[in-house]
Design a protein around this motif. Structure first.
Motif, PDB file in Angstrom:
ATOM      1  N   PRO A 130       0.816  -1.225   0.000  1.00  0.00           N
ATOM      2  CA  PRO A 130       0.000   0.000   0.000  1.00  0.00           C
ATOM      3  C   PRO A 130       0.842   1.264   0.000  1.00  0.00           C
ATOM      4  O   PRO A 130       0.454   2.273  -0.609  1.00  0.00           O
ATOM      5  CB  PRO A 130      -0.828  -0.125   1.278  1.00  0.00           C
ATOM      6  CG  PRO A 130      -0.045  -1.020   2.169  1.00  0.00           C
ATOM      7  CD  PRO A 130       0.641  -1.985   1.255  1.00  0.00           C
ATOM      8  N   CYS A 131       1.996   1.236   0.679  1.00  0.00           N
ATOM      9  CA  CYS A 131       2.847   2.424   0.727  1.00  0.00           C
ATOM     10  C   CYS A 131       3.379   2.776  -0.657  1.00  0.00           C
ATOM     11  O   CYS A 131       3.424   3.951  -1.047  1.00  0.00           O
ATOM     12  CB  CYS A 131       3.995   2.212   1.706  1.00  0.00           C
ATOM     13  SG  CYS A 131       3.488   2.139   3.443  1.00  0.00           S
ATOM     14  N   PHE A 132       3.768   1.754  -1.421  1.00  0.00           N
ATOM     15  CA  PHE A 132       4.262   2.021  -2.776  1.00  0.00           C
ATOM     16  C   PHE A 132       3.173   2.615  -3.652  1.00  0.00           C
ATOM     17  O   PHE A 132       3.439   3.490  -4.482  1.00  0.00           O
ATOM     18  CB  PHE A 132       4.800   0.741  -3.415  1.00  0.00           C
ATOM     19  CG  PHE A 132       5.152   0.916  -4.869  1.00  0.00           C
ATOM     20  CD1 PHE A 132       6.250   1.676  -5.244  1.00  0.00           C
ATOM     21  CD2 PHE A 132       4.369   0.352  -5.869  1.00  0.00           C
ATOM     22  CE1 PHE A 132       6.570   1.871  -6.581  1.00  0.00           C
ATOM     23  CE2 PHE A 132       4.680   0.530  -7.201  1.00  0.00           C
ATOM     24  CZ  PHE A 132       5.781   1.298  -7.561  1.00  0.00           C
ATOM     25  N   VAL A 180      -1.031  -2.758 -10.041  1.00  0.00           N
ATOM     26  CA  VAL A 180      -1.378  -1.456  -9.463  1.00  0.00           C
ATOM     27  C   VAL A 180      -0.622  -0.340 -10.177  1.00  0.00           C
ATOM     28  O   VAL A 180      -1.193   0.700 -10.540  1.00  0.00           O
ATOM     29  CB  VAL A 180      -1.066  -1.446  -7.954  1.00  0.00           C
ATOM     30  CG1 VAL A 180      -1.160  -0.032  -7.393  1.00  0.00           C
ATOM     31  CG2 VAL A 180      -2.023  -2.373  -7.209  1.00  0.00           C
ATOM     32  N   PHE A 181       0.663  -0.552 -10.395  1.00  0.00           N
ATOM     33  CA  PHE A 181       1.489   0.465 -11.045  1.00  0.00           C
ATOM     34  C   PHE A 181       1.036   0.720 -12.474  1.00  0.00           C
ATOM     35  O   PHE A 181       0.937   1.879 -12.922  1.00  0.00           O
ATOM     36  CB  PHE A 181       2.956   0.025 -11.021  1.00  0.00           C
ATOM     37  CG  PHE A 181       3.919   1.064 -11.519  1.00  0.00           C
ATOM     38  CD1 PHE A 181       3.935   2.334 -10.967  1.00  0.00           C
ATOM     39  CD2 PHE A 181       4.813   0.766 -12.530  1.00  0.00           C
ATOM     40  CE1 PHE A 181       4.830   3.296 -11.424  1.00  0.00           C
ATOM     41  CE2 PHE A 181       5.713   1.717 -12.986  1.00  0.00           C
ATOM     42  CZ  PHE A 181       5.720   2.989 -12.431  1.00  0.00           C
ATOM     43  N   PHE A 182       0.712  -0.342 -13.218  1.00  0.00           N
ATOM     44  CA  PHE A 182       0.254  -0.172 -14.602  1.00  0.00           C
ATOM     45  C   PHE A 182      -1.102   0.542 -14.639  1.00  0.00           C
ATOM     46  O   PHE A 182      -1.359   1.340 -15.542  1.00  0.00           O
ATOM     47  CB  PHE A 182       0.162  -1.519 -15.304  1.00  0.00           C
ATOM     48  CG  PHE A 182       1.502  -2.154 -15.570  1.00  0.00           C
ATOM     49  CD1 PHE A 182       2.658  -1.383 -15.622  1.00  0.00           C
ATOM     50  CD2 PHE A 182       1.619  -3.514 -15.768  1.00  0.00           C
ATOM     51  CE1 PHE A 182       3.899  -1.950 -15.856  1.00  0.00           C
ATOM     52  CE2 PHE A 182       2.860  -4.099 -16.004  1.00  0.00           C
ATOM     53  CZ  PHE A 182       4.001  -3.321 -16.050  1.00  0.00           C
ATOM     54  N   ALA A 183      -1.969   0.267 -13.667  1.00  0.00           N
ATOM     55  CA  ALA A 183      -3.254   0.967 -13.590  1.00  0.00           C
ATOM     56  C   ALA A 183      -3.034   2.463 -13.372  1.00  0.00           C
ATOM     57  O   ALA A 183      -3.713   3.309 -13.983  1.00  0.00           O
ATOM     58  CB  ALA A 183      -4.102   0.384 -12.469  1.00  0.00           C
ATOM     59  N   GLN A 184      -2.078   2.801 -12.525  1.00  0.00           N
ATOM     60  CA  GLN A 184      -1.773   4.212 -12.284  1.00  0.00           C
ATOM     61  C   GLN A 184      -1.164   4.870 -13.515  1.00  0.00           C
ATOM     62  O   GLN A 184      -1.477   6.028 -13.829  1.00  0.00           O
ATOM     63  CB  GLN A 184      -0.843   4.340 -11.082  1.00  0.00           C
ATOM     64  CG  GLN A 184      -1.511   3.964  -9.758  1.00  0.00           C
ATOM     65  CD  GLN A 184      -0.544   3.982  -8.594  1.00  0.00           C
ATOM     66  OE1 GLN A 184       0.578   3.480  -8.705  1.00  0.00           O
ATOM     67  NE2 GLN A 184      -0.963   4.559  -7.479  1.00  0.00           N
ATOM     68  N   ALA A 311      -5.749   6.845  -4.701  1.00  0.00           N
ATOM     69  CA  ALA A 311      -6.954   6.064  -4.413  1.00  0.00           C
ATOM     70  C   ALA A 311      -7.160   4.963  -5.445  1.00  0.00           C
ATOM     71  O   ALA A 311      -7.563   3.847  -5.111  1.00  0.00           O
ATOM     72  CB  ALA A 311      -8.170   6.986  -4.383  1.00  0.00           C
ATOM     73  N   THR A 312      -6.862   5.256  -6.721  1.00  0.00           N
ATOM     74  CA  THR A 312      -6.979   4.224  -7.769  1.00  0.00           C
ATOM     75  C   THR A 312      -6.052   3.058  -7.474  1.00  0.00           C
ATOM     76  O   THR A 312      -6.438   1.888  -7.595  1.00  0.00           O
ATOM     77  CB  THR A 312      -6.648   4.821  -9.143  1.00  0.00           C
ATOM     78  OG1 THR A 312      -7.592   5.849  -9.454  1.00  0.00           O
ATOM     79  CG2 THR A 312      -6.696   3.755 -10.229  1.00  0.00           C
ATOM     80  N   GLY A 313      -4.815   3.370  -7.099  1.00  0.00           N
ATOM     81  CA  GLY A 313      -3.866   2.312  -6.779  1.00  0.00           C
ATOM     82  C   GLY A 313      -4.298   1.473  -5.598  1.00  0.00           C
ATOM     83  O   GLY A 313      -4.242   0.238  -5.627  1.00  0.00           O
ATOM     84  N   LEU A 314      -4.764   2.118  -4.538  1.00  0.00           N
ATOM     85  CA  LEU A 314      -5.192   1.393  -3.343  1.00  0.00           C
ATOM     86  C   LEU A 314      -6.438   0.553  -3.614  1.00  0.00           C
ATOM     87  O   LEU A 314      -6.556  -0.577  -3.124  1.00  0.00           O
ATOM     88  CB  LEU A 314      -5.460   2.382  -2.209  1.00  0.00           C
ATOM     89  CG  LEU A 314      -4.222   3.096  -1.651  1.00  0.00           C
ATOM     90  CD1 LEU A 314      -4.632   4.252  -0.744  1.00  0.00           C
ATOM     91  CD2 LEU A 314      -3.320   2.116  -0.897  1.00  0.00           C
TER      92      LEU A 314
END
Length: 376
Positions: A130-132, A180-184, A311-314
């Motif tokens: 979550p921190c990343f 998560v990173f690709f979504a961001q 928020a998108t990443g989380l």
């Protein structure tokens, strides 16, 4: 419910009238499910693994669930700037501890993911996750002001994390972090060819893992061809769902859970299916879906790119982790040792999920004006 006036300008009053109370209620309901499933799944596991005291085994997780609730609520009160600083410190600390597992970590089932600390064992990569997501959101949002330097910084951090997770190895965690990173990246609007190139690298990495990591290859082969290896846990889990039927056999009445080594963790959804039936399983699924959709809808009127990306990443992380656990239990994807947020047993997991949920609640709080947001 709390009797707080809208005119209350205290920290608690402002928090209560700005936090998304529907999402908070849904998250707390998952904690409630966690307590119920703890009582349903843990006693048999405690006896099977020879825990010195079954009650202490249960009380330990009760403590972690209570601590997780406190962490979630406490972080949701924080202003955005403090959440960002907490995420940065947490990401650096968790990354260093994750690297430390490669040399001094506890090896379980061929992987080094855990560190022994006085009185407990933790999996630092759970907290890094979550921190990343928040740190990556900050750096990607700053890319509009600092250009390639911010993008280079987040790229270096991402590949450091990926490399460390690959060495443990923890392919499930790696996949979640990468997704998560690709979504961001998609949301921030980085060149689609760059995103596609990252996707190609990911596919090539998965192919490489198949040929170089026997554990990864065996799991995929067993999924595609159950006759090629041991599928005991998945077979028992599917029997548990069938035995539970629509309404379940009743709390404490499940018999197949005693045959599942990971009934309290990776296959807790199967225990829910046997004892409480398909209706409760659908309800649990609905709560997870509600949290993700509610969070995304909450972002529709948001203009701060950092908050949108964070928020998108989380939300992506939270929903993907739940999907992987439930889909594994239902044999929809290859089995992966990933917990069901707030419901599966595990101290590191439940507290780390609470950390991410608290950050999500903090980021999605309503802010009356831009000046008020800047003040936070």
């Amino acid at each position: 419910m709390m009797a707080l006036s809208r005119a209350d300008t205290s920290v608690l009053g402002r928090w209560w009238w700005t936090v998304d109370r529907w999402t908070l209620a849904a998250l707390l309901s998952l904690v409630g499910f966690g307590y119920v499933m703890l009582l349903a799944a843990s006693p048999g596991v405690a006896e099977r693994i020879g825990a010195s005291s079954r009650d202490m085994f249960i009380l330990k997780q009760v403590f972690f669930l209570a601590a997780a609730t406190a962490v979630m609520v406490s972080i949701s009160v924080m202003p955005v700037k403090l959440v960002r600083r907490l995420a940065l410190l947490g990401c650096i600390g968790a990354l260093l501890m994750t690297m430390a597992t490669l040399s001094v970590g506890v090896e379980i089932k061929g992987a080094r993911r855990w560190l022994h600390l006085p009185g407990l064992t933790i999996q630092p990569s759970e907290f890094m996750k979550p921190c990343f997501a928040v740190v990556a959101a900050w750096l990607l949002a700053e890319g509009r002001n600092y250009g390639w330097r911010a993008y280079a910084a987040v790229g270096v951090l991402f590949f450091m994390i990926v490399g460390t997770l690959a060495k443990q190895p923890d392919m499930g965690m790696l996949m979640v972090v990468a997704s998560v990173f690709f979504a961001q990246l998609f949301v921030v609007g980085i060149n689609i060819f760059l995103v596609a190139g990252c996707g190609v690298v990911g596919v090539l990495g998965a192919v490489g893992a198949y040929f170089t990591m026997p554990h990864f290859r065996d799991r995929l082969n067993r999924f595609l061809d159950p006759a090629s290896g041991d599928t005991y846990q998945v077979t028992v889990a599917m029997e548990a769902f069938g035995h539970g039927g629509l309404l379940g056999v009743g709390p404490g009445e499940g018999r197949l859970k005693a045959m599942l080594p990971d009934a309290h963790a990776d296959f807790v959804y199967a225990v829910a299916g046997e004892e409480f039936g398909m209706m409760i399983c659908l309800l649990i699924l609905g709560v997870f879906g509600f949290i993700v959709l509610r969070g995304l809808l909450r972002l529709l009127g948001e203009r701060d790119m950092f908050i949108i990306l964070g928020a998108t990443g989380l939300l992506t992380q939270f929903g993907l982790q739940a999907f992987i656990n439930m889909a594994s239990a239902l044999h929809l994807i290859p089995t992966k040792g990933m917990t069901l947020p707030f419901i599966s047993y595990g101290g590191s997991s439940v507290v780390a999920v609470a950390l991410g949920a608290g950050m999500l609640l903090a980021l999605t709080r309503r802010r009356i004006s831009r000046a008020a947001q800047d003040e936070e």
